[in-house]
Design a protein around this motif. Structure first.
Motif, PDB file in Angstrom:
ATOM      1  N   ALA A  70      33.569  59.500 -27.861  1.00  0.00           N
ATOM      2  CA  ALA A  70      33.224  60.350 -26.714  1.00  0.00           C
ATOM      3  C   ALA A  70      31.846  60.985 -26.905  1.00  0.00           C
ATOM      4  N   GLU A  71      31.558  61.434 -28.139  1.00  0.00           N
ATOM      5  CA  GLU A  71      30.239  62.014 -28.416  1.00  0.00           C
ATOM      6  C   GLU A  71      29.133  60.984 -28.207  1.00  0.00           C
ATOM      7  N   LEU A  72      29.350  59.739 -28.676  1.00  0.00           N
ATOM      8  CA  LEU A  72      28.342  58.691 -28.512  1.00  0.00           C
ATOM      9  C   LEU A  72      28.146  58.334 -27.038  1.00  0.00           C
ATOM     10  N   GLU A  73      29.227  58.323 -26.262  1.00  0.00           N
ATOM     11  CA  GLU A  73      29.102  58.033 -24.824  1.00  0.00           C
ATOM     12  C   GLU A  73      28.240  59.084 -24.139  1.00  0.00           C
ATOM     13  N   ARG A  78      22.897  60.631 -21.798  1.00  0.00           N
ATOM     14  CA  ARG A  78      21.666  61.439 -21.832  1.00  0.00           C
ATOM     15  C   ARG A  78      20.437  60.549 -22.017  1.00  0.00           C
ATOM     16  N   MET A  79      20.538  59.560 -22.905  1.00  0.00           N
ATOM     17  CA  MET A  79      19.398  58.672 -23.138  1.00  0.00           C
ATOM     18  C   MET A  79      19.081  57.847 -21.887  1.00  0.00           C
TER      19      MET A  79
END
Length: 92
Positions: A70-73, A78-79
């Protein structure tokens, strides 16, 4: 009637019903109940706490993976937004 028949009849009468006193019955009930351990209230848990399942190592790893995923998603979103903003800036 023979004497042997009377004696047999008396013996059957004795064997049919228990010859106990109320005091003996009370003692017997207490004796049986004395063998039942009482629950200690020092470390007592509610039924819900007692029945709660401790997660396995695999479940803990799965939860950790889902949290990191979830953090990576969020980082990817954002990127992508930053990339879109950079393209808009370059097009201007």
């Amino acid at each position: 009637m023979s004497n042997a028949w009377n004696q047999t009849r008396r013996m059957k009468r004795l064997a049919v019903g228990p010859m106990t006193t109320p005091e003996y019955n009370e003692w017997w009930v207490r004796r049986i109940n004395d063998n039942i351990p009482e629950q200690s209230h020092e470390n007592s848990q509610s039924i819900e706490e007692h029945l709660q399942v401790v997660p396995s190592e695999l479940e803990i790893i799965k939860q950790d993976f889902e949290r990191r995923n979830a953090e990576l998603e969020k980082k990817i979103e954002r990127m992508e937004e930053e990339n879109m903003n950079l393209r808009l800036d370059a097009d201007v």
